[in-house]
Motif scaffolding. Structure first.
Motif, PDB file in Angstrom:
ATOM      1  N   VAL A 198       1.225  16.457   0.687  1.00 36.67           N
ATOM      2  CA  VAL A 198       1.445  17.430  -0.379  1.00 36.67           C
ATOM      3  C   VAL A 198       0.821  18.753   0.038  1.00 36.67           C
ATOM      4  O   VAL A 198      -0.275  18.781   0.587  1.00 36.67           O
ATOM      5  N   LYS A 201       0.815  -1.215   0.000  1.00 42.25           N
ATOM      6  CA  LYS A 201       0.000   0.000   0.000  1.00 42.25           C
ATOM      7  C   LYS A 201       0.844   1.259   0.000  1.00 42.25           C
ATOM      8  O   LYS A 201       0.467   2.278  -0.555  1.00 42.25           O
ATOM      9  N   PHE A 256      -3.714  13.831  -6.866  1.00 36.89           N
ATOM     10  CA  PHE A 256      -3.200  12.467  -6.763  1.00 36.89           C
ATOM     11  C   PHE A 256      -3.205  12.017  -5.310  1.00 36.89           C
ATOM     12  O   PHE A 256      -3.627  10.925  -4.972  1.00 36.89           O
ATOM     13  N   THR A 257      -2.731  12.909  -4.444  1.00 36.60           N
ATOM     14  CA  THR A 257      -2.631  12.560  -3.041  1.00 36.60           C
ATOM     15  C   THR A 257      -4.010  12.424  -2.397  1.00 36.60           C
ATOM     16  O   THR A 257      -4.261  11.514  -1.623  1.00 36.60           O
ATOM     17  N   PRO A 314       1.577   3.674  -4.530  1.00 32.21           N
ATOM     18  CA  PRO A 314       1.360   5.054  -4.984  1.00 32.21           C
ATOM     19  C   PRO A 314       2.669   5.813  -5.168  1.00 32.21           C
ATOM     20  O   PRO A 314       2.782   6.667  -6.053  1.00 32.21           O
ATOM     21  N   GLU A 343      -5.578   9.175  -3.354  1.00 32.87           N
ATOM     22  CA  GLU A 343      -4.823   7.957  -3.060  1.00 32.87           C
ATOM     23  C   GLU A 343      -5.733   6.957  -2.350  1.00 32.87           C
ATOM     24  O   GLU A 343      -6.565   7.349  -1.534  1.00 32.87           O
ATOM     25  N   ASP A 385      -5.184   4.689  -0.088  1.00 32.10           N
ATOM     26  CA  ASP A 385      -5.059   4.556   1.358  1.00 32.10           C
ATOM     27  C   ASP A 385      -4.294   5.725   1.946  1.00 32.10           C
ATOM     28  O   ASP A 385      -3.291   6.147   1.397  1.00 32.10           O
ATOM     29  N   LEU A 438      -0.898  17.063  -8.547  1.00 31.94           N
ATOM     30  CA  LEU A 438      -0.190  16.378  -7.475  1.00 31.94           C
ATOM     31  C   LEU A 438      -1.070  16.334  -6.226  1.00 31.94           C
ATOM     32  O   LEU A 438      -1.178  15.320  -5.539  1.00 31.94           O
ATOM     33  N   LYS A 443       3.351   7.488  -8.744  1.00 31.17           N
ATOM     34  CA  LYS A 443       3.528   8.927  -8.855  1.00 31.17           C
ATOM     35  C   LYS A 443       4.727   9.257  -9.725  1.00 31.17           C
ATOM     36  O   LYS A 443       4.778  10.287 -10.374  1.00 31.17           O
TER      37      LYS A 443
END
Lengths: 135, 873
Positions: free
Chosen positions: B464, A25, B565-566, A29, B569, B571, B562, A33
């Motif tokens: 971020v 996990k 994206f975070t 990511p 996410e 998890d 960005l 990224k």
């Protein structure tokens, strides 16, 4: 992300295998990224099955697992595609296991817990090396 | 007769085994060593919780096991040293060990015994007892400092006792086991049966009285006669990864007389058909169900609604708020038209569009309980229900919450009659949709962005941040810090905790990821990178940047991709089981409660953490060694000697061989009588520092020296505060354990002509003075030690410096420096006014040392040059 690593377009494929889901996990990511294609597995049997039909550039695998352990995964991956680079990650780091994994062709050996940045660097290093070879 | 009696006494005494001092001292040293390893291991656990490391459950298990083992052996060491059983200490240890074991086993039954938990004490640490939703409310109120209606939680323990005593948990479990997974009508039937049973089952004996008492306390505290509350479900996992939105019951405006029925209603909703189905679909096990119930003051909001902090389907980079007059629930339930406001996600959260609904009626609290609809005066139908000021305030609060949870949030809110914003609920908003194909790939966006710096410094908290830079120095008035800005500063400072709820991110030039500021940043989950060296030289206030504190890169401009994206996410690290587990284990190991050895609670039975035990043992071991020499129960040992110095050191010397030139039986020693090389040097250094403090004019150090005599009276700690400190000395060796005020210093040194044997170990652990100053002092010490070639580790208050294998002369100079450092540091708190002082004091100290140590001084540069011709490790 360095220019070289994206130089020739093709995305790097990474397979991550660890029986503790948290490791997958966290790593998935982080690599996504950076533009890598990532697949994660928590059972070595399914990872081995996947390795049979798909080639990966890099494999990051835990050492101690139920069923096939990291050494076996390493050998199996190298048998299918010798150019695959393998990084062993383990919480039971001893000099002996490190030596053995290098002897069997591991690219690097990383003790858990590790910094996210360290493993990213490690993969970047491999990528640069491989891109360099193909140019 | 007398002689005979003496003989008898002597022979009786000799039956008790008299061990040579060396044996005792060896044990003592092993205690110190173990003590250090325990502290370092605990500091390591703290480091791992920052998010930069990937760790797994095995790491937590291993570390906990190591700690168990070491603390157990530490107590055994003390038992051997003092030849006592220390039953109380072993008991305290066993309690802590068991508590940790329960955390590790995930014994899911609620740990607490209490039925009632006040909201002011809640936070995510208590989610097992208070359920997901209410522990979130605790974080929002107690950590982020936002307003939520006051109240308490009826715990999961109450749920357990209630359900178990009526055999209902077994009924549900057996029912679901017997269900074939297909027959929906059968499941519905089962759900109905259990709900009916819950509504008519008797409550645990003291539950009703405890709830009513808590309610009355709340009414008294608020000065309300007819108290009305809202009862909200707060199940395990609710408002966590699975939101359970709308699955469980909320009962509004409950009067005192109906509270237990409302409680039953919420509990029963756990087993409604739809909720049960939802859990089955989500893969919840039957044993993972427990329902706490929040009980909060009813807020009659003038305007209320819902805000989504993220709305990519509306536009990029926006939030959306819906608002109505009156209570907010019509927005949630969708049974009344509401104003829609679209605003920027970034400060100052400007309004992008506003669409006003025709608001003809509003929901209000009904006098007899519950709610009712009321018509709105016509003049208000088409008036925007929120002012711009209210909207901005709401947006600020919402972004604080989002940043904390690292997820877009779905927030229910209301402005009450006094104009105060109340957060009623916040749950994660999840986006499953993949990014549109037309969007550029994230790595392309980041590749094309200008990098301000990359890979500089250390990530103290991941995440971020997108926002504008706000440069801060020691003069900055922090009240001017704008919402949503990224704090950039030369130094780390715990002072920044004041603005952490406003800051998107933090970047510093200098600092440690284990320092106090980093610890607080983690509490607030503010993305933070420290020790970048370059941030303040590359960034100006107002610069728009994106800080990626997971990969450790800062980009110029705002890279929303960005951020997105975070936020999407799959998890969130902080939600992961392993993270929460580590934090829970740390709670049993690291906090220090036994601060003052003179306090009444300084006893084994008061030890609540492993840190407490190690602290207690260290104190007792030092005490024991002093008393041992006083009673002369060891062979060939001279009496302990009080060192006579001008300044209150309270140092007791044990001369274990050629450490002093005193006669064995005398009880005092002067500095001139010290023969131990390390101690001689140490005392010289200390005297020097003392001289500065008392007479700044005599040494030509200008404003630096006068600055602290001005703020500090000549004398310092009273002897009482100092207590009894211990030094064990030999000709070439010394071991000092010093408590000055509330901080501890250990120095262990061997200095002789044999270079390879030489070493100095220096450990400093901060005291209980104000957080800020304590950490400044630790940074100051670390800077100085590093300058003098020590290998230094800083973990919060703990500074450890090690130096090995230098010549006798170089070692001696450094011992002298340490004497000055200790003398200087013991009063440093009062002088550390600002963060700037750290560097200034360090520089001034080093300059002063140059004067003091004279030509023989060799600094770091010289050492570096020497390293080429010297293979010393």
């Amino acid at each position: 992300m360095t220019e070289e690593s994206n130089g020739n377009g093709k995305r790097f494929r990474i397979l991550i295998l660890d029986d503790e889901p948290i490791v997958c996990k966290r790593l998935k990511p982080a690599f996504q990224k950076q533009g890598y294609e990532v697949e994660t597995f928590t059972e070595s049997a399914s990872a081995l099955a996947r390795l049979k039909d798909t080639a990966f550039d890099i494999i990051i695998t835990d050492l101690k697992m139920e069923g096939a352990d990291g050494m076996q995964v390493l050998s199996a991956a190298k048998a299918v595609a010798p150019e695959t680079r393998v990084i062993i990650i383990t919480g039971f780091a001893t000099l002996e296991t490190a030596k053995e994994s290098y002897r069997k062709g591991a690219f690097d050996f990383v003790a858990k817990p590790f910094k996210l940045g360290d493993i990213l660097d490690c993969v970047r290093k491999i990528e640069q090396e491989l891109r360099g070879e193909t140019q | 007769m007398l002689r005979k009696f003496k003989d008898v006494l002597a022979s009786w005494r000799s039956k008790k085994r008299v061990l040579p001092f060396g044996v005792h001292f060896k044990k003592f040293q092993s205690i110190l060593e173990r003590n250090n390893r325990i502290l370092e291991l605990m500091a390591d656990m703290g480091d791992k919780s920052g998010g930069e490391y990937v760790f797994d459950r095995q790491y937590i298990l291993d570390t906990a096991e190591q700690l168990d083992d070491m603390v157990f052996k530490l107590i055994s060491d003390l038992s051997i040293l003092t030849q006592s059983k220390n039953v109380e200490l072993f008991l305290a240890f066993e309690h802590i060990r068991q508590a940790i074991q329960e955390e590790l086993d995930g014994t899911h039954a609620p740990s607490g015994k209490s039925y009632i938990l006040p909201l002011r004490e809640l936070g995510h640490d208590l989610s097992e007892q208070a359920g997901g939703k209410m522990s979130n409310m605790g974080d929002i109120r107690n950590r982020l400092g936002l307003s939520t209606p006051d109240g308490f939680v009826i715990s999961t323990r109450a749920f357990y006792d209630f359900m178990q005593q009526n055999g209902l948990l077994a009924l549900a479990r057996e029912g679901i086991e017997a269900w074939d997974g297909q027959d929906e009508a059968a499941l519905e039937q089962l759900a109905d049966t259990i709900q009916e049973r819950i509504m008519s089952a008797p409550l645990p004996r003291s539950l009703t009285s405890q709830v009513l008492a808590a309610l009355d306390d709340l009414a008294r505290a608020q000065g309300i006669r007819n108290i009305r509350v809202a009862l909200r479900s707060s199940a395990w996992g609710e408002d966590g990864d699975a939101s359970f939105a709308g699955q469980y019951e909320t009962v509004l405006n409950v009067p005192r007389g109906q509270i237990m029925d409302a409680y039953r209603k919420v509990i029963a909703s756990t087993y409604s058909y739809k909720a049960w189905k939802y859990r089955l679909v989500k893969g919840f096990h039957e044993h993972e169900i427990a329902m706490a119930v929040g009980c909060q003051l009813m807020v009659e909001s003038v305007v209320g609604g819902v805000l989504h902090t993220y709305a990519p389907h509306v536009a990029d980079g926006v939030m959306v708020a819906n608002a109505v007059w009156g209570l907010c629930s019509p927005v949630v339930d969708g049974d009344a038209p509401s104003d829609t406001l679209v605003l920027d996600r970034a400060a100052p959260y400007s309004l992008r569009s506003l669409s006003i609904a025709d608001k003809q009626r509003r929901l209000v609290l009904a006098p007899g309980g519950g709610t009712e609809w009321k018509d709105i005066p016509e003049g208000l139908h088409l008036v925007p229900s929120l002012t711009l000021e209210q909207l901005e305030h709401l947006a600020q609060a919402a972004m604080s919450i989002e940043r904390y949870y690292k997820r877009p949030q779905d927030i229910e809110w209301g402005y009450d009659a006094s104009g105060a914003l109340q957060i009623l609920q916040s749950r994660p908003l999840r986006f499953w949709a993949a990014p549109l194909n037309s969007e550029p790939q994230l790595e392309d966006v980041t590749r094309n962005a200008e990098i301000v710096f990359s890979g500089k410094g250390v990530v103290a908290q991941r995440g971020v941040a997108v926002g504008k830079v706000f440069l801060v120095d020691h003069n900055t008035d922090l009240t001017t810090f704008p919402y949503g800005a990224i704090l950039v500063s030369r130094y780390t400072s715990p002072r920044f905790s004041r603005v952490m709820h406003k800051a998107q991110g933090i970047i510093t030039d200098v600092g440690s990821p284990t320092g106090h500021m980093a610890t607080i940043a983690r509490e607030y989950r503010v993305p933070t990178v420290v020790n970048t060296e370059v941030a303040t030289s590359l960034l100006r206030s107002g610069d728009e940047i994106t800080l990626d504190a997971t990969q450790n890169v800062a980009y110029r401009g705002s890279i929303c991709a960005l951020d997105r994206f975070t936020l999407t996410e799959e998890d969130v690290f902080e939600d992961s089981y392993e993270y929460r587990l580590l934090r829970r284990v740390i709670k049993h190991t690291s906090p220090l409660n036994l601060l003052d050895p003179h306090a009444e609670n300084f006893k084994p039975s008061a030890c609540r953490t492993y840190h407490d035990i190690t602290r207690y043992i260290h104190e007792k071991a030092v005490e024991y060694l002093i008393r041992l020499s006083e009673r002369q129960e060891v062979q060939h040992l001279s009496a302990p000697k009080r060192l006579e110095t001008k300044y209150p050191l309270g140092l007791m010397l044990i001369d274990a061989g050629e450490g002093t030139t005193c006669r064995p039986e005398v009880r005092t020693a002067t500095p001139e009588q010290i023969a131990s090389i390390p101690l001689q040097e140490f005392l010289k250094g200390m005297e020097c520092a003392d001289m500065w403090c008392m007479d700044p004019v005599s040494v030509n150090l200008g404003s630096f020296m006068s600055s602290f005599t001005r703020t500090f009276p000549t004398l310092l700690a009273s002897p009482d505060e100092v207590g009894r400190n211990l030094a064990v000395v030999l000709k070439h060796y010394m071991n000092i354990n010093m408590r000055l005020g509330y901080h501890f210093n250990i120095i262990d040194a061997y200095i002789s002509d044999i270079i390879n044997d030489n070493y100095i170990y220096f450990r400093f652990l901060g005291g209980v003075t104000e957080f800020v100053r304590r950490s400044r002092r630790a940074q100051f010490i670390a800077t100085v030690l590093e300058h003098f070639d020590f290998r230094v580790e800083v973990h919060g208050d703990l500074v450890v410096g090690r130096l090995k294998k230098l010549s006798c002369e170089r070692m001696s100079l450094r011992m002298r420096m340490l004497g000055s450092l200790v003398g200087y540091t013991r009063q440093l708190d009062a002088r550390m006014h600002t963060d700037k002082d750290i560097q200034e004091h360090a520089e001034a100290f080093i300059t002063a040392m140059k004067h003091f140590l004279g030509a023989r001084y060799d600094g770091r540069e010289q050492r570096k040059r020497q390293a080429f011709s010297n293979t010393d490790s």
